[in-house]
Design a protein around this motif. Structure first.
Motif, PDB file in Angstrom:
ATOM      1  N   TYR A  48       0.834  -1.207   0.000  1.00  0.00           N
ATOM      2  CA  TYR A  48       0.000   0.000   0.000  1.00  0.00           C
ATOM      3  C   TYR A  48       0.868   1.256   0.000  1.00  0.00           C
ATOM      4  CZ  TYR A  48      -3.855   3.140   1.299  1.00  0.00           C
ATOM      5  OH  TYR A  48      -4.793   4.152   1.323  1.00  0.00           O
ATOM      6  N   ALA A  49       1.944   1.248   0.768  1.00  0.00           N
ATOM      7  CA  ALA A  49       2.861   2.390   0.813  1.00  0.00           C
ATOM      8  C   ALA A  49       3.464   2.638  -0.571  1.00  0.00           C
ATOM      9  CB  ALA A  49       3.960   2.149   1.843  1.00  0.00           C
ATOM     10  N   THR A  50       3.830   1.571  -1.267  1.00  0.00           N
ATOM     11  CA  THR A  50       4.390   1.692  -2.617  1.00  0.00           C
ATOM     12  C   THR A  50       3.366   2.323  -3.566  1.00  0.00           C
ATOM     13  OG1 THR A  50       5.819  -0.228  -2.283  1.00  0.00           O
ATOM     14  CG2 THR A  50       5.384   0.437  -4.562  1.00  0.00           C
ATOM     15  N   ILE A  51       2.114   1.896  -3.452  1.00  0.00           N
ATOM     16  CA  ILE A  51       1.046   2.446  -4.295  1.00  0.00           C
ATOM     17  C   ILE A  51       0.853   3.935  -4.003  1.00  0.00           C
ATOM     18  CG2 ILE A  51      -1.448   2.401  -4.711  1.00  0.00           C
ATOM     19  CD1 ILE A  51      -1.332  -0.645  -4.242  1.00  0.00           C
ATOM     20  N   LEU A  52       0.820   4.294  -2.713  1.00  0.00           N
ATOM     21  CA  LEU A  52       0.617   5.690  -2.332  1.00  0.00           C
ATOM     22  C   LEU A  52       1.742   6.591  -2.840  1.00  0.00           C
ATOM     23  CD1 LEU A  52      -0.656   5.391   1.369  1.00  0.00           C
ATOM     24  CD2 LEU A  52      -2.002   5.844  -0.679  1.00  0.00           C
ATOM     25  N   SER A  53       2.932   6.048  -2.922  1.00  0.00           N
ATOM     26  CA  SER A  53       4.083   6.853  -3.328  1.00  0.00           C
ATOM     27  C   SER A  53       4.073   7.199  -4.811  1.00  0.00           C
ATOM     28  CB  SER A  53       5.387   6.126  -2.975  1.00  0.00           C
ATOM     29  OG  SER A  53       5.529   4.941  -3.744  1.00  0.00           O
ATOM     30  N   VAL A  54       3.271   6.479  -5.607  1.00  0.00           N
ATOM     31  CA  VAL A  54       3.246   6.734  -7.058  1.00  0.00           C
ATOM     32  C   VAL A  54       1.880   7.179  -7.570  1.00  0.00           C
ATOM     33  CG1 VAL A  54       5.143   5.139  -7.517  1.00  0.00           C
ATOM     34  CG2 VAL A  54       2.784   4.289  -7.594  1.00  0.00           C
ATOM     35  N   ASP A  55       0.831   7.035  -6.757  1.00  0.00           N
ATOM     36  CA  ASP A  55      -0.520   7.358  -7.197  1.00  0.00           C
ATOM     37  C   ASP A  55      -1.046   8.550  -6.385  1.00  0.00           C
ATOM     38  OD1 ASP A  55      -3.359   7.438  -7.620  1.00  0.00           O
ATOM     39  OD2 ASP A  55      -3.298   5.352  -8.308  1.00  0.00           O
ATOM     40  N   GLU A  56      -1.037   9.721  -7.010  1.00  0.00           N
ATOM     41  CA  GLU A  56      -1.412  10.952  -6.315  1.00  0.00           C
ATOM     42  C   GLU A  56      -2.885  10.934  -5.892  1.00  0.00           C
ATOM     43  OE1 GLU A  56      -0.455  14.585  -4.573  1.00  0.00           O
ATOM     44  OE2 GLU A  56       0.867  13.113  -5.543  1.00  0.00           O
ATOM     45  N   THR A  57      -3.740  10.337  -6.717  1.00  0.00           N
ATOM     46  CA  THR A  57      -5.171  10.277  -6.390  1.00  0.00           C
ATOM     47  C   THR A  57      -5.410   9.442  -5.140  1.00  0.00           C
ATOM     48  OG1 THR A  57      -5.797  10.537  -8.704  1.00  0.00           O
ATOM     49  CG2 THR A  57      -7.451   9.602  -7.229  1.00  0.00           C
ATOM     50  N   LEU A  58      -4.767   8.277  -5.077  1.00  0.00           N
ATOM     51  CA  LEU A  58      -4.933   7.418  -3.901  1.00  0.00           C
ATOM     52  C   LEU A  58      -4.270   8.025  -2.666  1.00  0.00           C
ATOM     53  CD1 LEU A  58      -4.532   3.778  -5.287  1.00  0.00           C
ATOM     54  CD2 LEU A  58      -6.612   5.011  -4.670  1.00  0.00           C
ATOM     55  N   LYS A  59      -3.196   8.772  -2.872  1.00  0.00           N
ATOM     56  CA  LYS A  59      -2.572   9.482  -1.751  1.00  0.00           C
ATOM     57  C   LYS A  59      -3.549  10.491  -1.150  1.00  0.00           C
ATOM     58  CE  LYS A  59       0.780  13.149  -0.886  1.00  0.00           C
ATOM     59  NZ  LYS A  59       1.807  14.035  -1.484  1.00  0.00           N
ATOM     60  N   LYS A  60      -4.186  11.293  -2.003  1.00  0.00           N
ATOM     61  CA  LYS A  60      -5.151  12.283  -1.530  1.00  0.00           C
ATOM     62  C   LYS A  60      -6.335  11.604  -0.854  1.00  0.00           C
ATOM     63  CE  LYS A  60      -4.044  15.927  -4.870  1.00  0.00           C
ATOM     64  NZ  LYS A  60      -4.532  16.720  -6.035  1.00  0.00           N
ATOM     65  N   GLN A  61      -6.772  10.478  -1.428  1.00  0.00           N
ATOM     66  CA  GLN A  61      -7.876   9.722  -0.838  1.00  0.00           C
ATOM     67  C   GLN A  61      -7.496   9.215   0.554  1.00  0.00           C
ATOM     68  OE1 GLN A  61      -8.621   5.576  -2.105  1.00  0.00           O
ATOM     69  NE2 GLN A  61     -10.670   6.269  -2.736  1.00  0.00           N
ATOM     70  N   PHE A  62      -6.291   8.712   0.693  1.00  0.00           N
ATOM     71  CA  PHE A  62      -5.825   8.214   1.987  1.00  0.00           C
ATOM     72  C   PHE A  62      -5.776   9.330   3.025  1.00  0.00           C
ATOM     73  CE2 PHE A  62      -2.034   7.963   4.762  1.00  0.00           C
ATOM     74  CZ  PHE A  62      -2.454   6.944   5.607  1.00  0.00           C
ATOM     75  N   LEU A  63      -5.176  10.460   2.665  1.00  0.00           N
ATOM     76  CA  LEU A  63      -5.047  11.564   3.616  1.00  0.00           C
ATOM     77  C   LEU A  63      -6.411  12.115   4.018  1.00  0.00           C
ATOM     78  CD1 LEU A  63      -1.963  13.429   2.103  1.00  0.00           C
ATOM     79  CD2 LEU A  63      -2.019  12.013   4.158  1.00  0.00           C
ATOM     80  N   ASP A  64      -7.320  12.185   3.064  1.00  0.00           N
ATOM     81  CA  ASP A  64      -8.663  12.663   3.361  1.00  0.00           C
ATOM     82  C   ASP A  64      -9.392  11.690   4.288  1.00  0.00           C
ATOM     83  OD1 ASP A  64     -10.894  14.390   3.134  1.00  0.00           O
ATOM     84  OD2 ASP A  64     -11.755  13.115   1.595  1.00  0.00           O
ATOM     85  N   TYR A  65      -9.260  10.406   4.015  1.00  0.00           N
ATOM     86  CA  TYR A  65      -9.952   9.369   4.790  1.00  0.00           C
ATOM     87  C   TYR A  65      -9.410   9.276   6.207  1.00  0.00           C
ATOM     88  CZ  TYR A  65     -12.014   4.742   5.727  1.00  0.00           C
ATOM     89  OH  TYR A  65     -12.729   3.689   6.258  1.00  0.00           O
ATOM     90  N   ILE A  66      -8.101   9.393   6.323  1.00  0.00           N
ATOM     91  CA  ILE A  66      -7.461   9.191   7.614  1.00  0.00           C
ATOM     92  C   ILE A  66      -7.652  10.396   8.533  1.00  0.00           C
ATOM     93  CG2 ILE A  66      -5.056  10.044   7.684  1.00  0.00           C
ATOM     94  CD1 ILE A  66      -6.203   6.392   7.920  1.00  0.00           C
ATOM     95  N   THR A  67      -7.840  11.588   7.959  1.00  0.00           N
ATOM     96  CA  THR A  67      -8.024  12.775   8.788  1.00  0.00           C
ATOM     97  C   THR A  67      -9.496  13.098   9.038  1.00  0.00           C
ATOM     98  OG1 THR A  67      -7.725  14.135   6.781  1.00  0.00           O
ATOM     99  CG2 THR A  67      -5.825  13.844   8.189  1.00  0.00           C
TER     100      THR A  67
END
Length: 259
Positions: A48-67
């Protein structure tokens, strides 16, 4: 069933996003991380960390979901009405102008609610209302000031017509309210707190933190307030021993700094 390596992931998030996940309640947070990880198709947190490091959309989704960005204008309307009364009876009589902070402001509904209160009560501000959040993506949306119908359900029809423009299914806050707010990134756990506030509004946020982190946040907020200033918390965030932070309770979920 694979055991997820949360120790690795917490360190990775801290290193890459500067967010301290160790401050959050463990079971609740790990359940949320597991859910959003599976949605990405990953089976391990390393993947998952590898995916987040290359996929900006999923990164934003993660940060939004986690906060956790759940908010609306005048959330718990009866409490907000009482808070407006406390501003007029406890603050406007003692201070010529106010410095206000909306902490963990999410999409901006809360600081814009405060700006509407300021406008309607002719309250003089020392500076723009400071509105902060850890999530830059959500701050970008907050600055634009557009809202869905359900996010402004507590706003009266008169105020909708006075302070919003309706277009393409969204209500957009008008500039005279928008210009009273300044948005800025801030981390409640790791960030430096500004001083000399008369009002701090921090609602429905500390419930997600561990007790020792929550204690530290309340102590820092008390230090940030002037004597006589007010802290307004969420409807599930009763402070049971306000005196240990230098507060006294003056109304439901409203605390005055006394020392």
């Amino acid at each position: 069933m694979t055991t997820l390596n949360f120790e690795f992931f917490y360190e990775w998030v801290l290193s890459n996003y500067k967010i301290n996940l160790n401050a959050y309640k463990e079971k609740q947070l790990q359940r949320r991380i597991g859910t959003i990880m599976k949605q990405s198709g990953a089976t391990t947190l390393e993947e998952y960390a590898t995916i987040l490091s290359v996929d900006e959309t999923l990164k934003k989704q993660f940060l939004d979901y986690i906060t956790i960005n759940v908010t609306e204008f005048f959330r718990n309307k009866d409490l907000f009405d009482n808070f407006e009364l406390m501003i007029n009876t406890h603050l406007s009589t003692k201070f010529n102008s106010l410095k206000i902070w909306s902490a963990a402001c999410s999409i901006g509904a809360e600081p814009y609610s405060l700006a509407m209160i300021v406008k309607k009560n002719n309250i003089k501000l020392q500076q723009k209302i400071l509105a902060t959040d850890i999530d830059l993506t959500i701050l970008d949306r907050a600055k634009k000031g557009y809202f869905r119908e359900n996010e402004i359900k507590n706003v009266s029809l008169v105020d909708k017509n006075t302070y919003f423009d309706f277009m393409d299914g969204y209500y957009t806050i008008q500039n005279d309210i928008k210009n009273k707010v300044q948005f800025k990134q801030h981390d409640l756990v790791q960030g430096r707190y500004e001083q000399n506030f008369h009002v701090i509004v921090c609602r429905n946020v500390t419930i997600y933190f561990k007790n020792d982190v929550k204690d530290e946040i309340y102590l820092k907020m008390a230090d940030s307030l002037v004597t006589g200033g007010l802290l307004f918390t969420g409807a599930t965030e009763t402070i049971y021993q306000p005196e240990k932070y230098g507060f006294k309770k003056i109304a439901s979920f409203i605390y005055e700094k006394v020392e």
